[in-house]
Design an enzyme around this catalytic site. Sequence first.
Site, short mmCIF file in Angstrom:
data_model
loop_
_atom_site.label_atom_id
_atom_site.label_comp_id
_atom_site.label_asym_id
_atom_site.label_seq_id
_atom_site.Cartn_x
_atom_site.Cartn_y
_atom_site.Cartn_z
N ASP A 189 66.31 70.93 38.48
CA ASP A 189 66.16 69.95 37.66
C ASP A 189 64.73 69.67 37.77
O ASP A 189 64.38 68.83 36.48
CB ASP A 189 67.13 68.92 38.09
CG ASP A 189 68.44 68.58 37.27
OD1 ASP A 189 68.43 69.04 36.09
OD2 ASP A 189 69.19 67.98 37.87
N GLN A 235 74.47 65.74 39.09
CA GLN A 235 74.66 65.37 37.77
C GLN A 235 74.25 63.83 37.84
O GLN A 235 74.77 63.06 38.61
CB GLN A 235 76.16 65.63 37.31
CG GLN A 235 76.22 65.34 35.97
CD GLN A 235 75.51 66.01 35.06
OE1 GLN A 235 75.37 67.26 35.27
NE2 GLN A 235 75.23 65.44 34.03
N LYS A 255 78.20 74.17 32.41
CA LYS A 255 77.12 74.91 33.35
C LYS A 255 77.69 75.66 34.25
O LYS A 255 77.08 77.03 34.32
CB LYS A 255 76.52 73.61 34.28
CG LYS A 255 75.55 72.76 33.54
CD LYS A 255 75.17 71.62 34.50
CE LYS A 255 74.30 70.79 33.73
NZ LYS A 255 74.16 69.46 34.55
N1 GUN Z 1 72.46 64.13 33.14
C1 GUN Z 1 72.18 64.17 31.94
N2 GUN Z 1 71.08 65.30 31.85
C2 GUN Z 1 71.05 65.58 33.09
C3 GUN Z 1 70.10 66.73 33.62
O1 GUN Z 1 69.15 67.24 32.95
N3 GUN Z 1 70.33 66.99 35.08
C4 GUN Z 1 70.84 66.08 35.69
N4 GUN Z 1 70.90 66.23 36.94
N5 GUN Z 1 72.01 65.03 35.22
C5 GUN Z 1 71.81 64.86 34.14
#
Ligand code: GUN
Length: 297
Positions: A121, A98, A54
């Site tokens: 998100d 996360q 990311k």
């Molecule tokens: N862990 C796995 N997928 C995601 C996601 O799309 N967002 C977040 N914040 N954590 C994750």
Amino acid sequence: MTAQVIDGKAFAAEVRGKVAEHVARLKDEHDLVPGLAVVLVGEDPASQVYVRSKGKMTTEVGMKSVEHKLDVNTSEKDLLALIDQLNNDDSINGILVQLPLPKHLDEDLVINSIDPAKDVDGFHISNVGLLGTGQKSMVPCTPLGCLMMLRHHHGSLSGMNAVVIGRSNIVGKPMAQLLLNDSCTVTIAHSRTKDLPDVVRRADIVVAAVGRPEMVSGDWIKEGATVIDVGINRIETDEGKTKLVGDVDYASCAERAGAITPVPGGVGPMTIACLLANTLTSTCRAHGLEEPEGLTA
Ligand code: GUN
């Protein structure tokens, strides 16, 4: 019928390109640089890989990337204090915590402490409610990526029968909501659904998000249907190696579907592209500027 392959990798690159163009314009015309903060608590190896990826893509499109890596034993109070600081930082337009979080931290409490306008998100309860009532919101990245691919392939989705397999808060439920907002007739199927193959056979659009390797078989698929595979499962091959497969049995489904997303290279790359798109959208909204076209729900 042999299915057309929907190339998520290429489409995601196109989306990132559009985001980068818009980011360059924001810089030129308004001296603005969108900022995305990613918070990682602990050292889960898969999460570390995601966070690195990311960060890299965020800087590649010209945005500011900030990473906060916190010790696995970080207290809830300290994590909430960091989120409060990011909520009040004007140079940060998107905040992503996360998941999963270590067990001693209350995930709902933490997510709901993020400013909904910076919740890239789309997990905050306010954004869930706004999406559910068809109002402007931040939309979860994976379902947004699926929606973009479906719109790109079909144009209008109005009147189509869509079956979403899986009812998670992250994918299944928001996916169903987005399809409903695009005037599909939507069924959410799950582990207790009776005669799942029969339900799936009625679908013009199938979105599989259950986390069970190759569960959806080709004889469940209506001839010509579009199959979107959200699953990413690592399985062992007969030769003792590992490989990634989706929730869909690709070979048999591709024989009947009109279009299908592969794993890897389908939905996966779209998720991060949509995270960047959401960060851009949130920046534009924060400054009362026009939102990027084609990058929102
Ligand atoms: N862990 C796995 N997928 C995601 C996601 O799309 N967002 C977040 N914040 N954590 C994750």
